[in-house]
Design an enzyme around this catalytic site. Sequence first.
Site, PDB file in Angstrom:
ATOM      1  NE  ARG A  86      31.698  35.859  33.327  1.00 44.56           N
ATOM      2  CZ  ARG A  86      31.368  36.940  31.987  1.00 44.56           C
ATOM      3  NH1 ARG A  86      30.643  37.184  32.114  1.00 44.56           N
ATOM      4  NH2 ARG A  86      32.196  37.821  31.835  1.00 44.56           N
TER       5      ARG A  86
ATOM      6  CG  HIS B 240      27.950  35.206  27.248  1.00 44.43           C
ATOM      7  ND1 HIS B 240      29.396  34.868  27.952  1.00 44.43           N
ATOM      8  CD2 HIS B 240      28.187  36.774  27.392  1.00 44.43           C
ATOM      9  CE1 HIS B 240      29.658  36.038  28.877  1.00 44.43           C
ATOM     10  NE2 HIS B 240      29.252  36.927  28.267  1.00 44.43           N
TER      11      HIS B 240
HETATM   12  P1  NAP Z   1      29.874  45.713  39.227  1.00 43.04           P
HETATM   13  O1  NAP Z   1      30.060  46.933  38.859  1.00 43.04           O
HETATM   14  O2  NAP Z   1      31.945  44.984  39.915  1.00 43.04           O
HETATM   15  O3  NAP Z   1      29.094  45.039  39.946  1.00 43.04           O
HETATM   16  C1  NAP Z   1      29.549  43.911  40.831  1.00 43.04           C
HETATM   17  C2  NAP Z   1      28.159  43.692  42.029  1.00 43.04           C
HETATM   18  O4  NAP Z   1      28.211  42.891  42.721  1.00 43.04           O
HETATM   19  C3  NAP Z   1      28.613  44.985  43.463  1.00 43.04           C
HETATM   20  O5  NAP Z   1      27.388  45.892  43.769  1.00 43.04           O
HETATM   21  C4  NAP Z   1      29.427  44.351  44.454  1.00 43.04           C
HETATM   22  O6  NAP Z   1      29.199  44.776  45.420  1.00 43.04           O
HETATM   23  C5  NAP Z   1      28.413  43.156  44.268  1.00 43.04           C
HETATM   24  N1  NAP Z   1      29.175  41.761  44.389  1.00 43.04           N
HETATM   25  C6  NAP Z   1      30.441  40.726  44.786  1.00 43.04           C
HETATM   26  N2  NAP Z   1      30.983  40.433  45.027  1.00 43.04           N
HETATM   27  C7  NAP Z   1      29.489  40.028  45.722  1.00 43.04           C
HETATM   28  C8  NAP Z   1      30.024  39.311  46.322  1.00 43.04           C
HETATM   29  N3  NAP Z   1      30.726  38.466  47.282  1.00 43.04           N
HETATM   30  N4  NAP Z   1      28.557  39.353  47.886  1.00 43.04           N
HETATM   31  C9  NAP Z   1      27.726  40.352  47.103  1.00 43.04           C
HETATM   32  N5  NAP Z   1      27.488  41.467  46.201  1.00 43.04           N
HETATM   33  C10 NAP Z   1      28.769  40.809  45.760  1.00 43.04           C
HETATM   34  O7  NAP Z   1      29.848  45.123  37.874  1.00 43.04           O
HETATM   35  P2  NAP Z   1      29.274  44.958  37.276  1.00 43.04           P
HETATM   36  O8  NAP Z   1      29.972  46.275  35.636  1.00 43.04           O
HETATM   37  O9  NAP Z   1      27.412  45.580  37.530  1.00 43.04           O
HETATM   38  O10 NAP Z   1      29.081  43.883  36.319  1.00 43.04           O
HETATM   39  C11 NAP Z   1      28.475  42.546  37.277  1.00 43.04           C
HETATM   40  C12 NAP Z   1      28.490  41.563  36.204  1.00 43.04           C
HETATM   41  O11 NAP Z   1      27.636  41.115  34.664  1.00 43.04           O
HETATM   42  C13 NAP Z   1      29.774  40.859  34.815  1.00 43.04           C
HETATM   43  O12 NAP Z   1      30.882  40.380  35.806  1.00 43.04           O
HETATM   44  C14 NAP Z   1      29.657  40.186  33.879  1.00 43.04           C
HETATM   45  O13 NAP Z   1      30.270  38.751  34.784  1.00 43.04           O
HETATM   46  C15 NAP Z   1      28.704  40.408  34.184  1.00 43.04           C
HETATM   47  N6  NAP Z   1      28.604  41.104  32.729  1.00 43.04           N
HETATM   48  C16 NAP Z   1      27.777  39.266  32.089  1.00 43.04           C
HETATM   49  C17 NAP Z   1      27.251  40.276  30.506  1.00 43.04           C
HETATM   50  C18 NAP Z   1      26.733  39.500  29.736  1.00 43.04           C
HETATM   51  O14 NAP Z   1      26.322  40.075  28.599  1.00 43.04           O
HETATM   52  N7  NAP Z   1      25.999  38.046  29.969  1.00 43.04           N
HETATM   53  C19 NAP Z   1      28.013  41.622  30.332  1.00 43.04           C
HETATM   54  C20 NAP Z   1      28.768  42.441  30.520  1.00 43.04           C
HETATM   55  C21 NAP Z   1      28.956  41.851  32.143  1.00 43.04           C
HETATM   56  P3  NAP Z   1      29.484  46.243  46.208  1.00 43.04           P
HETATM   57  O15 NAP Z   1      29.172  47.030  44.889  1.00 43.04           O
HETATM   58  O16 NAP Z   1      29.963  46.143  47.423  1.00 43.04           O
HETATM   59  O17 NAP Z   1      31.068  46.132  45.347  1.00 43.04           O
END
Ligand code: NAP
Length: 311
Positions: A226, A274
């Site tokens: 993001r 994006h």
């Molecule tokens: P997710 O499964 O919820 O994983 C989030 C990761 O971030 C987890 O490992 C979490 O730690 C870690 N995290 C959250 N807060 C943190 C903090 N304060 N300090 C350290 N680590 C932290 O999410 P996801 O499905 O992988 O998706 C990640 C992000 O990708 C989405 O939220 C979205 O913003 C982005 N995204 C972008 C696109 C694009 O096209 N550009 C598409 C889809 C998604 P824990 O494992 O310990 O909980």
Amino acid sequence: MPLVYYAANPEAWGDYRVEIPAALGEFGVTAQVRDTCDDPSSVDYLVYTPAGPVADFTPFTKAKAVLSLWAGVERIVGNATLTQPLCRMVDPGLSDGMTEWVVGQVLRYHLGLDRHITTQDGVWREHLAPPLARHRTVGILGLGVLGQAAARALAALNFDVLGWSRTEKSVSQVKCFAGDIGLSEVLSTCDILVLLLPETPATRGLMNDTRFALLRPGAIVINPGRGPLIEDDALLRALDSGQVSAATLDVFAVEPLPPQHPFWAHPKITVTPHVASVTRPGSAARVIAENVARGEAGQPLLHVVDRGLGY
Ligand code: NAP
């Protein structure tokens, strides 16, 4: 019969009007699926994106869940009218797309492809042969669904992969870190940094002047997470000083990125609009259907967002 209200991007309704009923059928659920809603109090489930028509969830008095079609939920998680459980999207198609995009971007920089594309000038530069992946360290901030998928794919190509998350993780062939000390370790060790964190109060502005200064001089930054994870001005300073040698940015604090924004014209920045990955209706509809089936059977929902943590 439960009523599923599609309150998401109108342009995708053509796909979801077919895919959701078909997927519900696979899970043995008969439901009405509509993209209009005369009586919010009759809705059992909302399929939601911020681009849809719902901003106030108060009238959806009997809704059992709001099912986001997006993985990132920062635009809804703070909505005070939302009292129903919120489930985010975990779609195999979305994960595959992100993995391919991240691997592509990492390989672009690892192999130094730009130099050959932009400098085809008749000079035979043998010394530009790239090192092997095992001699390149990639740091991934965020080891969730997407971060782990990308980390595994990069590790399978022999990159030295470091990952960082809020809680301790164990991922095969990936060195996992957590906490402030872990973050410093990852930042100071990696050649290429990939941001796959959600946007939350704890992650906003994470990459500031102090954190950019921890990177190895000349590091590469790739952000498909993001936009607000990075302080724009801090990145520009890091690029101008050479601390960061190049960046590919897919997400931005303001989207669409305004035409006058300095990122567009910066010679060391690649802007992608994006597009790193998108939710794929075929596979996403199955995720929606499984949660509806679970809701109807009184089973725990999948991928429920922790409203306190914001992801
Ligand atoms: P997710 O499964 O919820 O994983 C989030 C990761 O971030 C987890 O490992 C979490 O730690 C870690 N995290 C959250 N807060 C943190 C903090 N304060 N300090 C350290 N680590 C932290 O999410 P996801 O499905 O992988 O998706 C990640 C992000 O990708 C989405 O939220 C979205 O913003 C982005 N995204 C972008 C696109 C694009 O096209 N550009 C598409 C889809 C998604 P824990 O494992 O310990 O909980």
